[in-house]
Motif scaffolding. Sequence first.
Motif, PDB file in Angstrom:
ATOM      1  N   UNK B 100       0.832  -1.132  -0.167  1.00 57.79           N
ATOM      2  CA  UNK B 100      -0.061   0.051  -0.155  1.00 57.79           C
ATOM      3  C   UNK B 100       1.023   1.478  -0.135  1.00 57.79           C
ATOM      4  N   UNK B 101       1.818   1.168   0.632  1.00 56.90           N
ATOM      5  CA  UNK B 101       2.848   2.313   0.848  1.00 56.90           C
ATOM      6  C   UNK B 101       3.710   2.727  -0.366  1.00 56.90           C
ATOM      7  N   UNK B 102       3.826   1.450  -1.160  1.00 56.43           N
ATOM      8  CA  UNK B 102       4.472   1.560  -2.415  1.00 56.43           C
ATOM      9  C   UNK B 102       3.477   2.230  -3.304  1.00 56.43           C
ATOM     10  N   UNK B 103       2.269   1.950  -3.224  1.00 52.01           N
ATOM     11  CA  UNK B 103       1.044   2.516  -4.010  1.00 52.01           C
ATOM     12  C   UNK B 103       0.837   3.919  -3.540  1.00 52.01           C
ATOM     13  N   UNK B 104       1.411   4.420  -2.571  1.00 52.37           N
ATOM     14  CA  UNK B 104       1.393   5.833  -2.316  1.00 52.37           C
ATOM     15  C   UNK B 104       0.169   6.072  -1.187  1.00 52.37           C
ATOM     16  N   UNK B 105      -0.417   5.127  -0.836  1.00 48.51           N
ATOM     17  CA  UNK B 105      -1.374   5.096   0.317  1.00 48.51           C
ATOM     18  C   UNK B 105      -0.895   4.761   1.646  1.00 48.51           C
ATOM     19  N   UNK B 106      -1.221   5.779   2.373  1.00 44.41           N
ATOM     20  CA  UNK B 106      -0.443   5.895   3.901  1.00 44.41           C
ATOM     21  C   UNK B 106      -1.421   5.060   4.485  1.00 44.41           C
ATOM     22  N   UNK B 107      -0.996   4.123   5.527  1.00 43.07           N
ATOM     23  CA  UNK B 107      -1.625   3.056   6.246  1.00 43.07           C
ATOM     24  C   UNK B 107      -1.555   3.646   7.801  1.00 43.07           C
ATOM     25  N   UNK B 108      -2.764   3.756   8.474  1.00 42.18           N
ATOM     26  CA  UNK B 108      -2.956   4.052   9.890  1.00 42.18           C
ATOM     27  C   UNK B 108      -3.322   2.605  10.543  1.00 42.18           C
ATOM     28  N   UNK B 109      -2.532   2.462  11.591  1.00 41.31           N
ATOM     29  CA  UNK B 109      -2.932   1.537  12.365  1.00 41.31           C
ATOM     30  C   UNK B 109      -2.976   1.706  14.042  1.00 41.31           C
ATOM     31  N   UNK B 110      -4.365   2.390  14.130  1.00 40.79           N
ATOM     32  CA  UNK B 110      -4.405   2.843  15.713  1.00 40.79           C
ATOM     33  C   UNK B 110      -4.290   1.753  16.678  1.00 40.79           C
ATOM     34  N   UNK B 111      -3.614   2.465  17.560  1.00 44.48           N
ATOM     35  CA  UNK B 111      -3.470   1.107  18.904  1.00 44.48           C
ATOM     36  C   UNK B 111      -4.024   2.023  20.224  1.00 44.48           C
ATOM     37  N   UNK B 112      -4.443   3.047  19.950  1.00 41.38           N
ATOM     38  CA  UNK B 112      -5.036   3.298  21.246  1.00 41.38           C
ATOM     39  C   UNK B 112      -6.396   4.409  20.812  1.00 41.38           C
ATOM     40  N   UNK B 113      -7.414   4.787  21.681  1.00 35.79           N
ATOM     41  CA  UNK B 113      -8.607   5.106  21.403  1.00 35.79           C
ATOM     42  C   UNK B 113      -8.457   6.508  20.544  1.00 35.79           C
TER      43      UNK B 113
END
Lengths: 248, 220, 489
Positions: B100-113
């Motif tokens: 995804x990053x390679x395709x220019x999409x930022x990925x968010x993986x939230x770990x707190x509220x």
Amino acid sequence: MRVALFVPCYVDLITPEVGVSVVRLLRKLGVEVIYPEGQTCCGQPAFNSGFFDEARSVARHFLDVFEGERFDYVVCPSGSCATMVSHYYPFLLEERPAERERAEAMGGRVRELSDFLVNVVGANAGDLGARYEGRAVFHTGCHGRRELGLLEEPRELLEGVEGLELVEWPNEELCCGFGGTFSVKMPDVSTAMADEKIKALEGSGADTLISGDSSCLMHLAGRLRRTGHDTRVLHLAQVLDPENGGGK
Amino acid sequence: MADRAEFLASIRHRTRTGKYKPTHAPDVAWTPKESPPETRLIEDPSARFIEKLEALKGHGFRAESGDEAREYVVSLARSRGAKLLVRWDDEELAGFDAPLADAGVEVAVPRDPEGLREVAGRADVGLSTASWAIAETGSLVLESGQGRGRSVTLLPPTYVAVLRADRILGTVPEAISKYAGGKVPANVCFHTGPSRSGDIEMSLVVGMHGPGDVHVVVVG
Amino acid sequence: METKKPPRQRDTRDRREEGIVSPVEGFNERGRKAAGDKALHDAIQLFTHKSVAGRNAVLNALPEAPELRERAYGIKQRTMANLDRYLEQMADAVEDRGGNVFFADDGEDVVRYIGELARRRGAKVITKSKSMATEEIELNHRLEEDYADLDLEIVETDLGEWIAQLAGDTPSHIVGPILHMNLERVTKILSGAAGENLPPNVQALAAFARKRLRQKFLTADVGITGANFGVAETGTIVTVTNEGNGRLVTSVPPVHVVVMGIEKLIPRFEDLSVFTRLLARSGTGQELTVYTNFVTGPRAEGELDGAEEFHLILMDNGRSKLLGTPFEEALYCIRCGACLNVCPVYRQTGGHAYGSTYSGPIGAVITPLLKGTDEAKDLPHASSLCGACWEACPVGIPLHDLLLKLRNHQVEEGLAGKGQKAAFKVFENTMKSPALYNISRKAGRLAQKPLLKDGSVKPVPGPTSGWTGSRDLPPLAKKSFRELWKEGI
């Protein structure tokens, strides 16, 4: 086979020709017909209005009259009045075991006309020599439809009537709006319900309306006539009865 | 204010003193049909699941491999012009980040509220796994848990779930029996196709409050 | 004879109240207006036809539907017989999971509990997912009044409910709250909310609503939902929605309050496999709604969203009165709306004619039962007793029999009117005596003579006017059947 005829009060008083046709049909099929003369009304108007005590008293009269006769079945040209006896007498007498038993015994012997013709004697319109020239829709009364489950029987009979074309109409499962005292307590809503049926009837192209219940027919005919329709309105028994001249 | 003991005692009193026994009236319309209930053997649950999902205007995709699943998600994000994707903190999804990053999409993986609150509302795509799916209805069964924000499946306009084919159950009762008698997660959701409304003149609106663009990638 | 005199001036209303036509003015009058409103009529037809067709299709495709219906009835029957036990189990389960439980006798209790909770939390915005229980107690309105100092903004989030709320209107159907509004009206309402003219286009209007409500979802301090089911075994609350608002309201705000009628309880989680398969099929013609959401207590440790505080309000508000009475079956209702869709009366009048939160056959049954039988006296009569409701009910509630029992209850409570009582006494005496019956028949034939015209009885004031106002009345036959029988057929 011996049957006791149960003629609803409005048939007795307003459309006796329906009762006459029933007698002729049954005799033609070799059924012996008796008519207990003490009979009046099944009590449904009081029952439907919530006057259970009054209805119970009329129910007892009905049971007394019919228990005094010897017969194999009670035959009634109305799904509604047949249901009153077979389903609602036991309901009314629920808390009186002895009377409830009487009601259940009687209820088990009451048959609506088409039920009796098809399921008890296995009659068909051909045997009766029924003829009718016209294009008709059939209205199943709500008690006949839901409490008695008589959907196929009248249609089966009508499909064998020579010259009769039975057509479908939209929303045929809808109530005609009669509902006993409902028709006078809620006259405007009741009439709107009849109008919906009449609209469907117009769309079907039928020239004749047939039902197994004279009460529904009285309601729809009353509205049809008031709104200038000349639709022929007949009870099933009249259409099946050749001597009724096809009801004309 | 009602006192609990009093409230319950009054109900107990009524249920114990009533002598009325309900009658179950016979019925015409619901009388058992002549043929016995078919034992609904679903031969290919994945195929049935995808068929049902598509009928609801969702999109189902069968991926032969994890790579193929990742390709699908990447091309989906691209085609939606996505800049931000929010996903569950789930091992099975970790491999999606790099492509995804390679395709220019930022990925968010939230770990707190707070982290979740910050991104879920503005993400273009939500990505999750699913505990189960139900073939007969085209539903995903989503369980809440650590790192599995409910909003991820709800707020972004495009939502994609990835699950293994062996997680597809046949029927709703099968899915319900997974929780029967046992401990139920704080949240379970049977999610069946895109959000919809028919409130205005019964005209279908897809994507009313939840995602209108729903994809499920079945792997294997 | 009375009819030969010139018509007297009389108050027809009083006459009806004391005549054979009992005091049932309200519904017929409202129903008459509704039935005459062509746009409303078309809207109701569209909704009910589509809903019934959808329901029939999905139920016919489910071979075990009849068996499920039997089981649903049985489960509800057992639940009600042991309701105290299941309520206690439910409360314990919710508390075990860290939730709060409150028992509310009535709407007053509910309002106070939520009001005080809002005060403690310093809440400003409350989002709500469609709930008939909160409509029943007019929660929004009463919170705004009783807790005016909190300046709460309470927002319905179901599209239809929100539009109704903006218009100051009430839902006219359990499932389709604004089926009575056409696009033009909706456009006007939403344009008002937008402060600009929106195009009369469903997608554009929905897009506006989505955007506006999204802000509310994200900023709400409290979320309120009803409950389609509450599972005693696990303390789980089940809500079904299509839009996703139910899941948003329970997932995003820090506080989730459930207002649940005590009859919504089912004993076991397993029982949901019966009810979830019936509810959506009966209500909207879907196998499942888009979101069937199961919430059990507040968010668990380590979870990122879901409410931190979970409150379950178990509301009685008249329900427990029905336990152990002949009306208990009215509590088995799962609020699917199928009985409304098939009801030939509802199909003419729509929901507002019932003048109550719950409309259609189930509304006609539970409104007087919950409010007290001297309320809504007209509603038990707003039915032709055709039984379509009972046939459609996925739990098999004999609604038409309950209506009959309610009518009987009115009679026994002396609410039926003296005139009607006298009339049916005459009816009873006549019908149990063949001699009197025969005399009445002859008297009737004489009485009608001057009224006959073109084969019908002329419309005249009096007991037949309810009929003859809109329908021809056939005359009594010249000879009755029994006379013909005696003569020989």
